[in-house]
Motif scaffolding. Structure first.
Motif, short mmCIF file in Angstrom:
data_model
loop_
_atom_site.label_atom_id
_atom_site.label_comp_id
_atom_site.label_asym_id
_atom_site.label_seq_id
_atom_site.Cartn_x
_atom_site.Cartn_y
_atom_site.Cartn_z
N GLU A 68 0.78 -1.20 0.11
CA GLU A 68 0.04 -0.09 -0.06
C GLU A 68 1.02 1.34 -0.10
O GLU A 68 1.82 1.14 0.66
CB GLU A 68 -0.90 0.08 1.21
N GLY A 69 0.70 2.19 -0.83
CA GLY A 69 1.36 3.64 -1.06
C GLY A 69 2.54 3.09 -2.04
O GLY A 69 3.28 4.41 -2.04
N LEU A 70 2.48 1.98 -2.66
CA LEU A 70 3.63 1.89 -3.69
C LEU A 70 3.35 3.24 -4.84
O LEU A 70 2.31 3.40 -5.44
CB LEU A 70 3.57 0.58 -4.21
N ASP A 71 4.46 3.73 -5.11
CA ASP A 71 4.09 4.93 -5.95
C ASP A 71 5.11 4.88 -7.26
O ASP A 71 6.03 4.18 -7.14
CB ASP A 71 4.19 6.54 -5.28
N ASP A 137 -2.89 0.32 -4.05
CA ASP A 137 -4.15 1.14 -4.10
C ASP A 137 -4.33 1.26 -5.51
O ASP A 137 -3.65 0.92 -6.53
CB ASP A 137 -3.92 2.32 -3.40
N GLU A 138 -5.54 1.90 -5.62
CA GLU A 138 -6.40 2.28 -7.03
C GLU A 138 -5.30 2.80 -7.89
O GLU A 138 -5.33 2.75 -9.05
CB GLU A 138 -7.75 2.22 -6.82
N GLU A 139 -4.76 3.86 -7.30
CA GLU A 139 -3.90 4.76 -8.02
C GLU A 139 -2.97 4.01 -8.84
O GLU A 139 -2.58 4.29 -10.10
CB GLU A 139 -3.45 5.82 -7.29
N PHE A 140 -2.29 3.02 -8.23
CA PHE A 140 -1.13 2.28 -8.58
C PHE A 140 -1.82 1.55 -9.83
O PHE A 140 -0.89 1.18 -11.14
CB PHE A 140 -0.53 1.45 -7.61
N TYR A 143 -1.93 3.57 -12.95
CA TYR A 143 -0.37 3.82 -13.66
C TYR A 143 -0.16 2.50 -14.44
O TYR A 143 0.25 2.50 -15.34
CB TYR A 143 0.50 3.81 -12.25
N ASP A 178 -10.94 -6.57 -4.18
CA ASP A 178 -11.33 -6.85 -5.70
C ASP A 178 -10.46 -5.87 -6.69
O ASP A 178 -10.19 -4.73 -6.15
CB ASP A 178 -12.69 -6.55 -5.94
N ARG B 180 -5.64 6.98 5.81
CA ARG B 180 -4.55 5.92 5.53
C ARG B 180 -3.71 6.18 4.50
O ARG B 180 -2.91 5.16 3.91
CB ARG B 180 -5.32 4.51 5.26
N SER B 181 -4.01 7.21 3.72
CA SER B 181 -3.08 7.25 2.49
C SER B 181 -1.57 7.37 2.96
O SER B 181 -1.20 8.09 3.66
CB SER B 181 -3.37 8.77 1.86
N ARG B 182 -0.82 6.60 2.20
CA ARG B 182 0.59 6.54 2.08
C ARG B 182 1.04 7.30 1.09
O ARG B 182 2.66 7.33 1.00
CB ARG B 182 1.20 4.94 2.19
N ARG B 183 0.36 7.78 0.20
CA ARG B 183 1.15 8.45 -0.98
C ARG B 183 1.19 9.75 -0.75
O ARG B 183 0.57 10.59 0.08
CB ARG B 183 -0.10 8.66 -2.10
N ARG B 315 -11.96 3.62 -0.34
CA ARG B 315 -12.12 5.08 0.25
C ARG B 315 -13.72 5.06 0.63
O ARG B 315 -14.12 6.58 0.54
CB ARG B 315 -11.57 6.05 -0.63
N LYS B 342 -14.71 -6.87 1.74
CA LYS B 342 -13.72 -7.29 0.87
C LYS B 342 -13.32 -6.24 -0.05
O LYS B 342 -12.42 -6.36 -0.57
CB LYS B 342 -13.97 -8.51 -0.01
N ARG B 343 -14.36 -5.42 -0.33
CA ARG B 343 -14.08 -4.22 -1.41
C ARG B 343 -13.34 -3.35 -0.56
O ARG B 343 -12.65 -2.23 -1.21
CB ARG B 343 -15.26 -3.72 -1.79
#
Lengths: 292, 395
Positions: A68-71, A137-140, A143, A178, B180-183, B315, B342-343
């Motif tokens: 999580e947070g992989l950018d 996460d979804e952003e990744f 990408y 999912d 929780r954002s790690r970005r 989110r 699960k989502r």
């Protein structure tokens, strides 16, 4: 003999027994140049597929472990800041002009390639393993879709870097969340299940040839029975192999003979307190007795 | 081999059959677009397509996208390609067969629709079910039920309610943030140095990084998906909850709203109507069967399988407004919440009954739901909802 059975054979030579489903999906993915999405429980050998495929095809394996947070800075590219700083200082002493310094420090020389960029810039196409994509996460995911569909990466300071070769892409997921439909649609899909008895025996014979046939039958029978129990963490293939290695290491050649050693070696299969409690001595022995 | 489906001679060839097969899968809920047909055909060129086993494996790899699809694929493949030697008249419907096909479809649709509507529409049937289903909710509700069945939503909720609710909804929306954002994002101040920008800036000062650019982890807003139970037993609380929903829709463009009783209805679009009263009127039309029995498990399951796939992600906070009196067993509810969870979303259940003195979540449905909830709180009025703010901040 068709291509996919050849592939299955190649994998088997590397010690990996692939089901028909998996071998075909792999073949299709490679022929169509599409990514392959593998889903299944932990410990069924999803990651292993990529390693073995790379070995069988004599390709390099590039692995990207997702979290999580992989950018972009960790997955695609990053500038080498330390070298850039040094270069700027050196340039200042030499009296180099601003524009030429800028051109120089934002060149390929100062670019650190991360797995995704590495994978498309190799002269010889590698196998790119994107492990546990559902943890990112979804952003990744977005990408990744971009990179996988265009096979190019745009670096603002440098321009667009096109793929030199197309890697074989394998994504794995074990259902932490999912995945988006867009990603699923772009991929060839295979669900990797726990192997059946015959396949598992073949795997055991391949990986631990020193285990004799009777014990192998008992081990596989026992592990398969154990998978039917309600456990928090169902033992996978790796656990089964550890179990076999532990038993042979302890010099056991019959599961039912030495209950103490048998109980001790269960530590390789049952990895939580709750699971140990769920399979008490009697149950384990009953299952082992049945398998024998 | 004899089991393989035979196709009519006038059929237009293998590609038409494959596209017919994809249509067949699509009818059974596979999400396949036009481009998949090309992919499937291309895949078949890479295997010995005349061998049923190879064709099956190849098509499975291309056409399935998740474990459920993969499970169902074999049966659908058999139904289309291994039809025990029966002749399939047309692989793909052409223009001339369209009308026939259409009537066939509408007949089917109609059949199922009346089946479902039988329960929801008929006043007596629906009513009776509602009462027996939500047994133990008290006679008070039952007597009110009849009145409300005839009533218009506009009589339940006034414009003032909506305005007040809008303010509450806006505050709650602000309160729930995703931490929780790690970005990391570029910012004026923050714990980390943004080297990329720092280097760029340092060019101006001859490589001396005088001005440090920084990055931080921003909070992000979350989406709210609210599901409101409007079954008989919940009618007493319909007013604040409906006002809240319409307030929420007006305050936050990313949120989503649903009503359920025996059926699940998405009311997001309707509630976004410019005129709040007209919006309520529109949901009156959508939500017939209002005040009937409740099938929480079934509706949540439907939500998890359909809308949630599009609208719920990591989110999202799913807010369920219900008393937990389910006419069906708790297993379905348990599964539905598990699937929803699960989502990656968070689930908040607001139960009006929880505010009652000595209330225990004894309703079987409620008991099954508890382990999956991130917050289980009482709310029966708008003020209660407003008071939830500090709890939602902690979520």
């Amino acid at each position: 003999m068709t291509d996919w059975t050849t592939l299955q054979g190649d994998l088997a030579d590397q010690g990996y027994i692939a089901s028909d489903d998996l071998a075909m999906a792999l073949h299709i993915a490679m022929s169509l140049g599409r990514p392959l999405l593998l889903e299944g429980d932990a410990g069924v050998g999803k990651t292993e597929v990529a390693r073995v495929l790379a070995a069988a095809k004599e390709q390099e394996l590039i692995r990207l472990q997702c979290y999580e947070g992989l950018d972009a800075a960790h997955a695609i590219y990053e500038w080498n800041y330390q070298r850039q700083l040094l270069a700027i200082r050196a340039a200042a002493e030499d009296g180099e002009t601003g524009a030429s310094v800028e051109r120089r420090i934002f060149s390929q020389e100062f670019l650190l390639e991360r797995p995704l960029l590495q994978a498309i810039r190799r002269a010889h196409p590698p196998v790119l393993l994107i492990d546990e994509i559902d943890r990112a996460d979804e952003e990744f995911e977005a990408y990744l879709l971009e990179v996988l569909s265009d096979f190019q990466v745009t670096v603002p300071e440098l321009g667009t870097l096109k793929a030199v070769s197309r890697p074989t892409v394998i994504l794995t997921a074990n259902g932490t969340r999912d995945l988006s439909d867009a990603l699923r649609r772009r991929c060839v899909y295979a669900y990797v299940d726990y192997p059946d008895r015959r396949t598992e025996l073949a795997i055991l014979a391949k990986r631990c040839p020193e285990v004799d046939a009777t014990l192998a039958g008992q081990i596989v029978g026992f592990v398969q029975a154990l998978r039917k129990e309600e456990l928090e963490k169902t033992p996978g293939i790796a656990e089964m192999l550890d179990f076999a290695a532990a038993l042979t290491g302890l010099g056991v050649n019959d599961l039912t003979r030495d209950p103490v050693i048998f109980q001790a070696s269960l530590a390789t299969l049952l990895k939580t307190q709750a699971d140990r409690a769920a399979v008490p001595v009697e149950v384990a022995e009953r299952l082992a007795g049945k398998a024998a | 081999m004899t089991r393989v489906t035979r196709f009519a001679a006038r059929d237009s060839g293998p590609s038409a059959r494959v596209s017919g097969f994809l249509g067949h899968l699509r009818e059974h809920g596979f999400r396949l677009g036009v481009s998949e047909c090309g992919t499937a055909l291309e895949a078949l060129t890479h295997v010995a397509a005349q061998d049923p086993w190879e064709a099956r494996l190849a098509l499975r790899a291309v056409c399935t996208g998740c474990a459920e699809d993969a499970d169902r694929f074999d049966a659908l493949f058999d139904a289309y390609w291994m039809n025990a030697g029966r002749v399939r008249e047309k692989a793909v419907p052409d223009g001339t067969t369209q009308p026939a096909r259409h009537t066939h479809n509408s007949r089917e649709d109609h059949g199922t629709r009346t089946g479902a509507a039988g329960k929801a529409h008929s006043p007596e049937g629906g009513d009776g079910e509602g009462e027996t289903a939500s047994e133990g909710t008290g006679k008070l509700v039952a007597s009110k039920l009849k009145n409300l069945m005839k009533k218009d939503m506009r009589e339940i909720v006034s414009p003032d309610d909506v305005r007040a609710a809008e303010a509450v909804a806006r505050r709650l929306g602000q309160a729930i943030r995703d931490r929780r954002s790690r970005r990391r994002k570029a910012a004026r101040s923050g714990p980390r140095i943004d080297l990329r920008r720092t280097i760029r800036k340092s060019l101006a000062t001859g490589g001396e990084p005088l001005a440090l650019a920084r990055r931080h982890r921003p909070d992000r807003p979350v989406k709210i998906a609210a599901l409101c139970d409007v079954s008989g037993s919940m009618m007493l609380y319909a007013r604040p909850f409906l006002a809240f929903l319409s307030g929420l829709m007006r305050a936050d463009p990313a949120s989503d709203a649903y009503l359920f009783h025996t059926r699940l209805v998405r009311i997001t679009e309707a509630l976004r109507d410019e005129d709040p009263m007209r919006a309520l009127n529109r949901i009156t039309l959508l939500a017939d069967g209002f005040g009937g029995g409740s099938k929480i498990g079934e509706n949540l399951d439907r939500f998890a399988r359909t809308y949630a796939r599009r609208f719920v992600d990591g989110r999202t906070v799913v807010v369920i407004l219900s008393d937990g009196y389910d006419s069906a067993g708790p297993d379905l509810l348990d599964d539905a919440l598990k699937r929803l969870k699960k989502r990656g979303c968070r689930i908040v259940w607001l139960n009006p009954l929880k505010g009652w003195k000595g209330y225990e979540p004894v309703a079987r449905g409620m008991a099954a739901a508890l382990p999956h909830l991130d917050l289980f709180a009482a709310a029966s009025t708008l003020d209660d909802l407003a008071a939830l703010e500090p709890e939602l901040v902690r979520l």
